[in-house]
Design a protein around this motif. Structure first.
Motif, PDB file in Angstrom:
ATOM      1  N   ASP A 113       0.844  -1.194   0.000  1.00 15.34           N
ATOM      2  CA  ASP A 113       0.000   0.000   0.000  1.00 15.34           C
ATOM      3  C   ASP A 113       0.882   1.247   0.000  1.00 15.34           C
ATOM      4  OD1 ASP A 113      -2.349  -1.544   0.234  1.00 15.34           O
ATOM      5  OD2 ASP A 113      -2.122  -1.625   2.422  1.00 15.34           O
ATOM      6  N   THR A 114       0.354   2.333  -0.523  1.00 15.08           N
ATOM      7  CA  THR A 114       1.083   3.598  -0.498  1.00 15.08           C
ATOM      8  C   THR A 114       0.258   4.659   0.225  1.00 15.08           C
ATOM      9  OG1 THR A 114       0.234   4.206  -2.689  1.00 15.08           O
ATOM     10  CG2 THR A 114       2.401   3.170  -2.606  1.00 15.08           C
ATOM     11  N   VAL A 115       0.993   5.574   0.863  1.00 13.26           N
ATOM     12  CA  VAL A 115       0.414   6.714   1.570  1.00 13.26           C
ATOM     13  C   VAL A 115       1.075   7.959   1.002  1.00 13.26           C
ATOM     14  CG1 VAL A 115       0.171   7.876   3.796  1.00 13.26           C
ATOM     15  CG2 VAL A 115       0.022   5.371   3.673  1.00 13.26           C
ATOM     16  N   ALA A 116       0.288   8.894   0.516  1.00 17.27           N
ATOM     17  CA  ALA A 116       0.837  10.079  -0.147  1.00 17.27           C
ATOM     18  C   ALA A 116       0.709  11.309   0.740  1.00 17.27           C
ATOM     19  CB  ALA A 116       0.129  10.320  -1.471  1.00 17.27           C
ATOM     20  N   GLU A 144      -1.835  13.856  -9.983  1.00 13.15           N
ATOM     21  CA  GLU A 144      -0.870  13.285 -10.931  1.00 13.15           C
ATOM     22  C   GLU A 144      -0.268  11.980 -10.415  1.00 13.15           C
ATOM     23  OE1 GLU A 144       1.959  16.360 -11.651  1.00 13.15           O
ATOM     24  OE2 GLU A 144       0.558  17.619 -12.784  1.00 13.15           O
ATOM     25  N   LEU A 145      -0.664  11.551  -9.205  1.00 16.45           N
ATOM     26  CA  LEU A 145      -0.176  10.295  -8.655  1.00 16.45           C
ATOM     27  C   LEU A 145      -0.807   9.103  -9.366  1.00 16.45           C
ATOM     28  CD1 LEU A 145      -0.472  11.152  -4.850  1.00 16.45           C
ATOM     29  CD2 LEU A 145       1.681  10.781  -6.080  1.00 16.45           C
ATOM     30  N   ASP A 146      -0.093   7.989  -9.344  1.00 11.92           N
ATOM     31  CA  ASP A 146      -0.669   6.724  -9.809  1.00 11.92           C
ATOM     32  C   ASP A 146      -1.577   6.211  -8.694  1.00 11.92           C
ATOM     33  OD1 ASP A 146      -1.317   4.210 -10.670  1.00 11.92           O
ATOM     34  OD2 ASP A 146       0.758   3.495 -10.871  1.00 11.92           O
ATOM     35  N   PRO A 147      -2.878   6.087  -8.934  1.00 12.09           N
ATOM     36  CA  PRO A 147      -3.777   5.669  -7.856  1.00 12.09           C
ATOM     37  C   PRO A 147      -3.682   4.190  -7.499  1.00 12.09           C
ATOM     38  CG  PRO A 147      -5.000   5.938  -9.899  1.00 12.09           C
ATOM     39  CD  PRO A 147      -3.599   6.409 -10.178  1.00 12.09           C
ATOM     40  N   ALA A 148      -2.982   3.399  -8.308  1.00 12.18           N
ATOM     41  CA  ALA A 148      -2.856   1.971  -8.016  1.00 12.18           C
ATOM     42  C   ALA A 148      -2.106   1.778  -6.701  1.00 12.18           C
ATOM     43  CB  ALA A 148      -2.115   1.265  -9.146  1.00 12.18           C
ATOM     44  N   LYS A 151      -3.781   4.165  -0.936  1.00 10.24           N
ATOM     45  CA  LYS A 151      -4.895   3.954  -0.020  1.00 10.24           C
ATOM     46  C   LYS A 151      -5.222   5.184   0.824  1.00 10.24           C
ATOM     47  CE  LYS A 151      -5.478  -0.222  -1.344  1.00 10.24           C
ATOM     48  NZ  LYS A 151      -5.110  -1.396  -0.519  1.00 10.24           N
ATOM     49  N   LEU A 152      -4.236   6.048   1.038  1.00  8.08           N
ATOM     50  CA  LEU A 152      -4.449   7.194   1.915  1.00  8.08           C
ATOM     51  C   LEU A 152      -3.734   8.407   1.336  1.00  8.08           C
ATOM     52  CD1 LEU A 152      -5.340   8.515   4.596  1.00  8.08           C
ATOM     53  CD2 LEU A 152      -3.262   7.575   5.649  1.00  8.08           C
ATOM     54  N   LEU A 153      -4.475   9.494   1.182  1.00 13.99           N
ATOM     55  CA  LEU A 153      -3.929  10.750   0.676  1.00 13.99           C
ATOM     56  C   LEU A 153      -4.041  11.807   1.754  1.00 13.99           C
ATOM     57  CD1 LEU A 153      -2.948  12.701  -1.568  1.00 13.99           C
ATOM     58  CD2 LEU A 153      -5.363  12.978  -2.228  1.00 13.99           C
ATOM     59  N   TRP A 154      -2.885  12.309   2.193  1.00 13.49           N
ATOM     60  CA  TRP A 154      -2.857  13.393   3.171  1.00 13.49           C
ATOM     61  C   TRP A 154      -2.851  14.735   2.453  1.00 13.49           C
ATOM     62  CZ3 TRP A 154      -3.893  13.278   8.094  1.00 13.49           C
ATOM     63  CH2 TRP A 154      -3.643  12.139   8.852  1.00 13.49           C
ATOM     64  N   LEU A 155      -3.783  15.596   2.828  1.00 14.99           N
ATOM     65  CA  LEU A 155      -3.729  17.006   2.468  1.00 14.99           C
ATOM     66  C   LEU A 155      -3.345  17.789   3.715  1.00 14.99           C
ATOM     67  CD1 LEU A 155      -7.014  17.406   0.357  1.00 14.99           C
ATOM     68  CD2 LEU A 155      -4.717  16.803  -0.439  1.00 14.99           C
ATOM     69  N   ASN A 156      -2.755  18.962   3.535  1.00 14.43           N
ATOM     70  CA  ASN A 156      -2.384  19.792   4.680  1.00 14.43           C
ATOM     71  C   ASN A 156      -2.521  21.252   4.279  1.00 14.43           C
ATOM     72  OD1 ASN A 156       0.640  20.588   6.512  1.00 14.43           O
ATOM     73  ND2 ASN A 156      -1.459  20.681   7.192  1.00 14.43           N
ATOM     74  N   TRP A 177     -11.162  13.800  -7.658  1.00 16.17           N
ATOM     75  CA  TRP A 177     -10.215  12.815  -8.200  1.00 16.17           C
ATOM     76  C   TRP A 177     -10.065  11.635  -7.249  1.00 16.17           C
ATOM     77  CZ3 TRP A 177      -5.670  10.952  -6.146  1.00 16.17           C
ATOM     78  CH2 TRP A 177      -4.867  10.179  -7.004  1.00 16.17           C
ATOM     79  N   ALA A 178      -9.934  11.926  -5.964  1.00 15.64           N
ATOM     80  CA  ALA A 178      -9.752  10.855  -4.987  1.00 15.64           C
ATOM     81  C   ALA A 178     -10.964   9.929  -4.951  1.00 15.64           C
ATOM     82  CB  ALA A 178      -9.494  11.453  -3.602  1.00 15.64           C
ATOM     83  N   ARG A 179     -12.145  10.490  -4.969  1.00 17.67           N
ATOM     84  CA  ARG A 179     -13.346   9.662  -4.958  1.00 17.67           C
ATOM     85  C   ARG A 179     -13.442   8.816  -6.227  1.00 17.67           C
ATOM     86  NH1 ARG A 179     -17.612  14.191  -2.583  1.00 17.67           N
ATOM     87  NH2 ARG A 179     -17.457  13.561  -0.373  1.00 17.67           N
ATOM     88  N   GLU A 180     -13.100   9.402  -7.325  1.00 21.30           N
ATOM     89  CA  GLU A 180     -13.147   8.676  -8.604  1.00 21.30           C
ATOM     90  C   GLU A 180     -12.207   7.480  -8.594  1.00 21.30           C
ATOM     91  OE1 GLU A 180     -11.760   9.826 -13.078  1.00 21.30           O
ATOM     92  OE2 GLU A 180     -13.080  11.262 -12.070  1.00 21.30           O
ATOM     93  N   ASN A 181     -11.112   7.604  -7.827  1.00 22.84           N
ATOM     94  CA  ASN A 181     -10.100   6.542  -7.803  1.00 22.84           C
ATOM     95  C   ASN A 181     -10.126   5.719  -6.512  1.00 22.84           C
ATOM     96  OD1 ASN A 181      -8.258   6.875 -10.337  1.00 22.84           O
ATOM     97  ND2 ASN A 181      -8.637   8.972  -9.606  1.00 22.84           N
ATOM     98  N   GLY A 182     -11.126   5.922  -5.674  1.00 19.68           N
ATOM     99  CA  GLY A 182     -11.250   5.131  -4.456  1.00 19.68           C
ATOM    100  C   GLY A 182     -10.157   5.375  -3.433  1.00 19.68           C
TER     101      GLY A 182
END
Length: 364
Positions: A113-116, A144-148, A151-156, A177-182
């Motif tokens: 899994d990746t966390v951005a 622009e991230l690869d959504p594959a 699992k978790l995207l941090w905004l700040n 975008w996040a919702r579209e890519n789960g």
């Protein structure tokens, strides 16, 4: 099993100790502008609420009292502009750093899994990913991230360390975008009430999330707005399904906000006057330090919100740290927050008025 030391980066603040010693040697003492810790008194009404709840012999609940949940719901609707918020949309936590560090683990993330998180960011986002074995990745534009595998995207926003604020349209685009890519979005908004040259907007605002909280959670803290860093008072709000799962996990882990702190939180969220007073203190300190730094040859970038000035002399950050330490002023090197900060320093304006005045004189 890998040791903790092999999974985690070196604790950055240890590297600052020699510079702190240099700054402390100044005849008039150190001016510590490195860590953004509050120095002003806890407002009396909050202290009184804490004391009144001191006789709390029983265990507190992880979800908080109904009175606390009412206060959280009321503040989220009143201050963030959120709509149709229920108790299931809020959850108290034991300080926001604990939440950030352990969230990926509590979400069940791990290898593969990746966390951005933003390229310049609070280091605990990366730490949280590494603690569970996930892969941290940085971004300039998250869409622009690869959504594959993401699992978790941090905004700040407002950002620590830069003070940058994401515009409402930008937040709306990212959430869509996040919702579209789960991809689950957690937005760290702990500095939201400290906008100076911009008005920060929450991801929970209906113009951003469309009035539905699916896949979106906001993180808030009382440490900065109410001088409660020592209380460890924070909460999250948003997607009821996500919060419900975290609530179940946190019940098993005994992750309970102490009952007196819950009572203090209710008092803090119900009063705006102390927030305005604290903002005024910070605004004056910010103006004084910014003017002194710019007159001294520094350039300030972003810094439209939060408790920091993102400053540069167009030289490696550790040279700037050393230069200011010789003046008795301690600041945080920009590379604590990522390689992109290697020519900047973060200057907190959380020192007392007397210490800020001392820094201004030394820079003058």
């Amino acid at each position: 099993m890998a040791s903790v030391s092999s999974r985690l980066p070196v604790f950055p603040w240890d590297k600052l100790e020699p510079y702190k010693a240099t700054a402390a040697g100044h005849p008039d003492g150190i001016v510590d502008l490195s860590v953004g810790t509050p120095v002003d008194p806890v407002p009396p009404l909050i202290q009184q609420a804490l004391v009144a709840a001191a006789d709390s012999p029983g265990y507190p609940t992880v979800w908080g009292t109904p009175v606390l949940r009412d206060a959280l719901v009321g503040w989220v609707e009143r201050r963030l502009g959120a709509v149709n918020v229920e108790h299931t949309n809020v959850l108290p936590v034991v300080g926001s750093k604990e939440l950030v560090a352990w969230l990926p683990t509590q979400l069940g993330l791990g290898t593969g899994d990746t966390v951005a998180h933003p390229r310049l960011a609070y280091p605990t986002y990366e730490v949280g990913a590494r603690l569970c074995g996930a892969e941290p990745v940085v971004y300039d534009d998250p869409t622009e991230l690869d959504p594959a595998g993401l699992k978790l995207l941090w905004l700040n926003s407002p950002s620590n360390p830069t003070g940058k604020v994401l515009a409402k349209d930008e937040l709306t685009r990212i959430v869509a975008w996040a919702r579209e890519n789960g991809v689950l979005v957690f937005s760290d908004e702990c500095y939201l009430e400290l906008g100076w040259d911009a008005e920060p907007v929450s991801v929970l605002h209906p113009d951003v999330c469309g009035g539905t909280y699916e896949g979106v959670v906001a993180v808030h803290s009382l440490s900065k707005r109410s001088n409660l860093a020592g209380y460890r008072a924070a909460f999250i709000a948003g997607d009821a399904d996500v919060l419900g799962e975290l609530l179940r996990i946190r019940k098993h882990g005994g992750m309970m906000t102490p009952a007196p702190v819950q009572a203090a939180t209710v008092a803090a969220l119900g009063d705006d006057a102390h927030v305005f007073e604290q903002r005024a203190r910070y605004a004056a300190r910010r103006t004084a330090l910014r003017s002194a730094l710019e007159a001294h040859g520094f350039r300030i970038e972003h810094s439209e919100a939060s408790l920091y000035l993102w400053a540069t002399r167009d030289e490696p950050c550790w040279e700037t740290v050393g230069y200011l330490a010789d003046l008795g002023i301690l600041v945080a090197p920009g590379d604590f927050y990522g390689e992109a900060g290697e020519r900047f320093v973060r200057v907190a304006f959380t020192a007392t008025d007397e210490r800020v005045e001392a820094a201004v004189k030394r820079l003058g």
